[in-house]
Design a protein around this motif. Structure first.
Motif, mmCIF file in Angstrom:
data_model
loop_
_atom_site.group_PDB
_atom_site.id
_atom_site.type_symbol
_atom_site.label_atom_id
_atom_site.label_comp_id
_atom_site.label_asym_id
_atom_site.label_seq_id
_atom_site.Cartn_x
_atom_site.Cartn_y
_atom_site.Cartn_z
ATOM 1 N N ARG A 102 -38.928 -60.106 -28.190
ATOM 2 C CA ARG A 102 -38.274 -60.083 -29.659
ATOM 3 C C ARG A 102 -36.975 -60.559 -29.951
ATOM 4 O O ARG A 102 -36.373 -61.299 -30.643
ATOM 5 N N ARG A 103 -36.013 -59.785 -28.841
ATOM 6 C CA ARG A 103 -34.669 -59.783 -29.086
ATOM 7 C C ARG A 103 -34.134 -61.220 -28.479
ATOM 8 O O ARG A 103 -33.119 -61.731 -28.789
ATOM 9 N N GLU A 104 -35.077 -61.985 -27.501
ATOM 10 C CA GLU A 104 -34.735 -63.227 -27.288
ATOM 11 C C GLU A 104 -34.974 -64.373 -28.534
ATOM 12 O O GLU A 104 -34.159 -65.250 -28.608
ATOM 13 N N LEU A 105 -36.064 -64.150 -29.287
ATOM 14 C CA LEU A 105 -36.409 -64.966 -30.170
ATOM 15 C C LEU A 105 -35.597 -64.600 -31.363
ATOM 16 O O LEU A 105 -35.549 -65.554 -32.247
ATOM 17 N N PHE A 106 -35.078 -63.714 -31.401
ATOM 18 C CA PHE A 106 -34.618 -63.041 -32.830
ATOM 19 C C PHE A 106 -33.353 -64.196 -33.236
ATOM 20 O O PHE A 106 -33.233 -64.897 -34.229
ATOM 21 N N PRO A 107 -32.321 -64.341 -32.185
ATOM 22 C CA PRO A 107 -31.124 -65.478 -32.688
ATOM 23 C C PRO A 107 -31.767 -66.743 -32.847
ATOM 24 O O PRO A 107 -31.068 -67.657 -33.483
ATOM 25 N N ILE A 145 -41.449 -73.022 -31.626
ATOM 26 C CA ILE A 145 -40.476 -72.050 -30.718
ATOM 27 C C ILE A 145 -41.421 -71.467 -29.585
ATOM 28 O O ILE A 145 -42.350 -70.604 -30.055
ATOM 29 N N PRO A 146 -41.209 -71.888 -28.324
ATOM 30 C CA PRO A 146 -41.721 -71.301 -27.388
ATOM 31 C C PRO A 146 -41.933 -69.452 -27.327
ATOM 32 O O PRO A 146 -40.935 -68.948 -27.536
ATOM 33 N N GLY A 147 -43.335 -69.102 -27.327
ATOM 34 C CA GLY A 147 -43.514 -67.515 -27.318
ATOM 35 C C GLY A 147 -43.518 -66.909 -28.859
ATOM 36 O O GLY A 147 -43.709 -65.848 -28.920
ATOM 37 N N LEU A 148 -43.417 -67.742 -29.810
ATOM 38 C CA LEU A 148 -43.401 -67.167 -31.020
ATOM 39 C C LEU A 148 -44.742 -66.737 -31.428
ATOM 40 O O LEU A 148 -45.859 -67.308 -31.310
ATOM 41 N N ASP A 149 -44.798 -65.441 -31.806
ATOM 42 C CA ASP A 149 -46.356 -64.836 -31.946
ATOM 43 C C ASP A 149 -45.857 -63.486 -32.795
ATOM 44 O O ASP A 149 -44.967 -63.069 -33.283
ATOM 45 N N LYS A 182 -47.279 -58.097 -30.602
ATOM 46 C CA LYS A 182 -47.757 -58.519 -29.209
ATOM 47 C C LYS A 182 -46.612 -58.814 -28.123
ATOM 48 O O LYS A 182 -46.959 -59.162 -27.077
ATOM 49 N N LEU A 183 -45.258 -58.765 -28.731
ATOM 50 C CA LEU A 183 -44.194 -59.268 -27.856
ATOM 51 C C LEU A 183 -43.551 -58.010 -27.525
ATOM 52 O O LEU A 183 -43.413 -56.927 -27.874
ATOM 53 N N THR A 184 -42.791 -58.223 -26.164
ATOM 54 C CA THR A 184 -42.121 -56.957 -25.606
ATOM 55 C C THR A 184 -40.768 -57.114 -26.490
ATOM 56 O O THR A 184 -40.376 -58.072 -27.163
ATOM 57 N N ASP A 185 -40.090 -55.745 -26.618
ATOM 58 C CA ASP A 185 -38.633 -55.754 -26.995
ATOM 59 C C ASP A 185 -37.980 -56.719 -26.643
ATOM 60 O O ASP A 185 -37.160 -57.510 -27.285
ATOM 61 N N LYS A 186 -37.773 -57.102 -25.201
ATOM 62 C CA LYS A 186 -36.847 -57.926 -24.622
ATOM 63 C C LYS A 186 -37.273 -59.470 -25.279
ATOM 64 O O LYS A 186 -36.494 -60.103 -25.551
ATOM 65 N N LYS A 226 -38.823 -56.577 -37.636
ATOM 66 C CA LYS A 226 -38.929 -55.569 -36.599
ATOM 67 C C LYS A 226 -37.479 -55.252 -35.624
ATOM 68 O O LYS A 226 -37.143 -54.249 -35.554
ATOM 69 N N VAL A 227 -37.037 -56.303 -35.265
ATOM 70 C CA VAL A 227 -35.679 -55.912 -34.485
ATOM 71 C C VAL A 227 -34.807 -55.420 -35.194
ATOM 72 O O VAL A 227 -33.941 -54.680 -34.769
ATOM 73 N N THR A 228 -34.346 -56.085 -36.470
ATOM 74 C CA THR A 228 -33.522 -55.382 -37.486
ATOM 75 C C THR A 228 -33.710 -53.820 -37.567
ATOM 76 O O THR A 228 -32.828 -53.119 -37.743
ATOM 77 N N ARG A 229 -34.955 -53.590 -38.129
ATOM 78 C CA ARG A 229 -35.236 -52.262 -38.139
ATOM 79 C C ARG A 229 -35.271 -51.228 -36.894
ATOM 80 O O ARG A 229 -34.435 -50.164 -37.006
#
Length: 204
Positions: A63-68, A49-53, A57-61, A149-152
């Motif tokens: 994280r929210r792109e990777l979440f779904p 998954i590109p950018g998975l980390d 270390k990730l921006t909120d934006k 993180k995104v859920t909380r």
């Protein structure tokens, strides 16, 4: 820059025939208010998954792109909370374990091994390996860190509508200068962890 291999830890187990591995991580151990959230994720072996980390270390934006993407591509995932009341009752470490246990129990597939971020864990009823800085070293733990993180964060933004005076949507319950200013002005809310505020209020 060479692409980081997020599958090294899992690969060592795959070589031993352990193929169904979940990663487990939490978000919200440190805040003064709100629940702690944990997630457990089983990704298909070797999935890139590109950018998975590590979520930190990730921006909120990002994280929210990777979440779904994580939820869509995972073999299984579970997300669970332990409440601020449970944190006050049994302490934050035990409440974190409780949230992790609930997240693992929420998996639709039973893993053969759980990789837990950090250096401490309990018996979750299956083999466990703790991994220090696991959210930077394991694809499954990194995925779990993002879901937690995104859920909380979403929960704290929603609860901010009930208690708008505290700025929860900004600091997510962490002990920022703004948060302490709001506590001084308004006192604790019903979702504050009173065991975390004993220095301020002299409570249990």
């Amino acid at each position: 820059m060479e692409k980081k291999d997020m599958w090294q830890i899992e690969n060592s187990h795959f070589m031993q025939g352990i193929t169904c591995i979940c990663g487990v991580d939490e978000a919200g151990r440190g805040p003064l208010a709100g629940p702690v959230c944990a997630a457990a994720v089983i990704l298909p072996a070797g999935l890139h998954i590109p950018g998975l980390d590590d979520s930190k270390k990730l921006t909120d934006k990002r994280r929210r792109e990777l979440f779904p993407i994580i939820k869509e591509q995972a073999i299984a995932y579970g997300i669970a909370f332990a409440t601020h009341e449970e944190i006050d009752e049994i302490n934050i470490l035990q409440a974190t374990y409780l949230a992790m246990e609930r997240a693992i129990s929420g998996l639709s597939v039973r893993p053969a091994l759980a990789l837990i971020d950090g250096n401490r864990a309990k018996d979750f009823g299956l083999p466990v390996q703790t991994v220090v800085k696991g959210d930077s070293l394991s694809a499954n733990i990194a995925a779990a860190s993002i879901l937690a993180k995104v859920t909380r964060d979403d929960y704290m933004e929603e609860i901010a509508k009930t208690y708008p005076q505290y700025g929860f949507e900004i600091h997510k319950g962490y002990g920022t200068r703004l948060h302490y200013e709001k506590l001084a002005q308004f006192g604790p809310s019903p979702i504050h962890r009173m065991t975390f505020l004993k220095k301020l209020y002299g409570t249990k």
